[in-house]
Design a protein around this motif. Structure first.
Motif, PDB file in Angstrom:
ATOM      1  N   ASP A  23       0.793  -1.148   0.049  1.00 25.69           N
ATOM      2  CA  ASP A  23      -0.082   0.087   0.088  1.00 25.69           C
ATOM      3  C   ASP A  23       0.982   1.158   0.111  1.00 25.69           C
ATOM      4  N   TRP A  24       1.864   1.267   0.864  1.00 26.69           N
ATOM      5  CA  TRP A  24       3.034   2.371   0.775  1.00 26.69           C
ATOM      6  C   TRP A  24       3.457   2.659  -0.609  1.00 26.69           C
ATOM      7  N   PHE A  25       3.986   1.567  -1.246  1.00 25.64           N
ATOM      8  CA  PHE A  25       4.491   1.580  -2.464  1.00 25.64           C
ATOM      9  C   PHE A  25       3.631   2.292  -3.564  1.00 25.64           C
ATOM     10  N   LEU A  26       2.099   1.851  -3.282  1.00 25.46           N
ATOM     11  CA  LEU A  26       1.125   2.544  -4.165  1.00 25.46           C
ATOM     12  C   LEU A  26       0.936   3.910  -3.785  1.00 25.46           C
ATOM     13  N   ALA A  49      11.020  -0.655  -6.933  1.00 23.29           N
ATOM     14  CA  ALA A  49      10.003  -1.287  -6.209  1.00 23.29           C
ATOM     15  C   ALA A  49       8.640  -0.736  -6.376  1.00 23.29           C
ATOM     16  N   ALA A  50       8.374   0.596  -6.266  1.00 21.06           N
ATOM     17  CA  ALA A  50       7.063   1.263  -6.589  1.00 21.06           C
ATOM     18  C   ALA A  50       6.587   1.094  -7.779  1.00 21.06           C
ATOM     19  N   ARG A  51       7.461   1.260  -8.820  1.00 15.60           N
ATOM     20  CA  ARG A  51       7.253   0.932 -10.212  1.00 15.60           C
ATOM     21  C   ARG A  51       6.661  -0.602 -10.321  1.00 15.60           C
ATOM     22  N   ALA A  52       7.153  -1.375  -9.930  1.00 14.28           N
ATOM     23  CA  ALA A  52       7.019  -2.851  -9.914  1.00 14.28           C
ATOM     24  C   ALA A  52       5.545  -3.146  -9.316  1.00 14.28           C
ATOM     25  N   ARG A  54       2.958  -0.778  -9.392  1.00 15.30           N
ATOM     26  CA  ARG A  54       2.180  -0.105 -10.115  1.00 15.30           C
ATOM     27  C   ARG A  54       1.996  -1.192 -11.412  1.00 15.30           C
ATOM     28  N   ALA A  55       3.118  -1.898 -11.794  1.00  9.74           N
ATOM     29  CA  ALA A  55       3.129  -2.853 -12.989  1.00  9.74           C
ATOM     30  C   ALA A  55       2.419  -3.979 -12.692  1.00  9.74           C
ATOM     31  N   ASN A  56       2.421  -4.440 -11.407  1.00  9.97           N
ATOM     32  CA  ASN A  56       1.518  -5.631 -11.080  1.00  9.97           C
ATOM     33  C   ASN A  56       0.194  -5.356 -11.141  1.00  9.97           C
ATOM     34  N   ARG A  57      -0.417  -4.122 -10.560  1.00  9.88           N
ATOM     35  CA  ARG A  57      -1.559  -3.694 -10.617  1.00  9.88           C
ATOM     36  C   ARG A  57      -2.104  -3.796 -12.038  1.00  9.88           C
ATOM     37  N   VAL A 239       5.718 -14.044 -18.803  1.00 14.24           N
ATOM     38  CA  VAL A 239       6.569 -12.998 -18.848  1.00 14.24           C
ATOM     39  C   VAL A 239       6.530 -12.177 -17.678  1.00 14.24           C
ATOM     40  N   CYS A 240       7.486 -11.179 -17.917  1.00 12.78           N
ATOM     41  CA  CYS A 240       7.367  -9.954 -17.010  1.00 12.78           C
ATOM     42  C   CYS A 240       6.096  -9.195 -16.885  1.00 12.78           C
ATOM     43  N   VAL A 241       5.598  -8.958 -16.041  1.00 11.47           N
ATOM     44  CA  VAL A 241       4.176  -8.433 -15.883  1.00 11.47           C
ATOM     45  C   VAL A 241       4.059  -7.141 -16.894  1.00 11.47           C
ATOM     46  N   VAL A 242       5.082  -6.462 -16.975  1.00  6.40           N
ATOM     47  CA  VAL A 242       5.007  -5.165 -18.000  1.00  6.40           C
ATOM     48  C   VAL A 242       4.938  -5.746 -19.367  1.00  6.40           C
ATOM     49  N   ASP A 243       5.448  -6.862 -19.700  1.00  4.03           N
ATOM     50  CA  ASP A 243       5.530  -7.502 -21.065  1.00  4.03           C
ATOM     51  C   ASP A 243       4.060  -8.152 -21.356  1.00  4.03           C
TER      52      ASP A 243
END
Length: 266
Positions: A23-26, A49-52, A54-57, A239-243
């Protein structure tokens, strides 16, 4: 504020909790100084880490949208829900299929405290919350079965959950139990941490989580694939979640330490 009301689980603010760190990362507000402290330690080690998070969401939203639009899935079981961060899974699914039925599952008292926000779904659909431990899949199935029809396809979402469950603690058993209970046409949506892209940063992050009393496991591409055994992977596979089916403008993003994939049960 720590809950002391009778029958309400106590929120432990002395130790960091994965859902609150996430939650803090987001950029959320449902966390405590101990969670922020660990979050800042992780950011010092891994600035992405915070970008990860967001990418996961983003991966969750894209996978849910695909299943609701193209796969005909009308039931969703989301385990390891975490603290509400809009848009939530039910908002994505019911935005496409207003009559979709969604069950959220978590065992964190702070998530229970915010369950009301999760239950604001469409009048046509059903949105429910189950307080249960992910390591007790039989209990989850029993409770979720009061809302979902397991004789029909269900999308099972395990988003950023399994890296908190080691193999020796039953990670594969819990996935197998849940998937075995699903009807043909059901789907497994899974994302989890990997060290394949940034092994040293991930190793140091794991050490920081461990020092905070939190189990964290990184899995290789091959190890991730084991969770999808017997399922047909939806393109582009694991794959990586961004891909994973990026939206316009998302192509070519820097990788983050998370694999994602969707598998269909035949």
């Amino acid at each position: 504020m720590t809950s002391t009301e009778p029958g309400v689980p106590r929120i432990d603010t002395s130790r960091p909790h994965p859902a609150r760190v996430y939650d803090w990362f987001l950029g959320g507000r449902d966390n405590y100084p101990v969670d922020e402290q660990l979050g800042r330690q992780i950011m010092a080690i891994e600035p992405a880490a915070a970008r990860a998070a967001r990418a996961n969401r983003g991966f969750m939203r894209r996978a849910t949208r695909l299943l609701a639009e193209e796969s005909g899935v009308r039931q969703f079981l989301d385990i390891g829900t975490g603290i509400p961060t809009e848009p939530n899974l039910h908002q994505v699914a019911q935005g496409i299929v207003p009559g979709a039925r969604v069950v959220y599952v978590d065992n964190d008292p702070i998530v229970l405290a915010h369950a009301g926000a999760l239950l604001r779904g469409t009048p046509e659909g059903v949105t429910e919350y189950v307080q249960a431990d992910a390591r007790e899949p039989s209990s989850i199935l029993e409770q979720a079965g009061r809302v979902l029809d397991f004789g029909r396809p269900v999308a099972l979402s395990l988003i950023a959950l399994l890296h908190f469950v080691a193999d020796e603690d039953g990670a594969h058993d819990l996935v197998d139990t849940l998937v075995d209970a699903l009807a043909p046409g059901s789907c497994l949506v899974l994302s989890a941490m990997t060290a394949d892209f940034e092994p040293e940063n991930v190793r140091r992050s794991i050490e920081a989580y461990t020092a905070g009393g939190v189990t964290l496991v990184a899995r290789s591409h091959t190890e991730m694939g084991r969770f999808f055994k017997g399922l047909e992977l939806v393109e582009p596979g694991i794959v990586c979640v961004v891909d994973w089916r990026p939206e316009v403008g998302g192509v070519g993003e820097e990788p983050v330490a998370l694999y994602g994939g969707v598998g269909v049960k035949g």
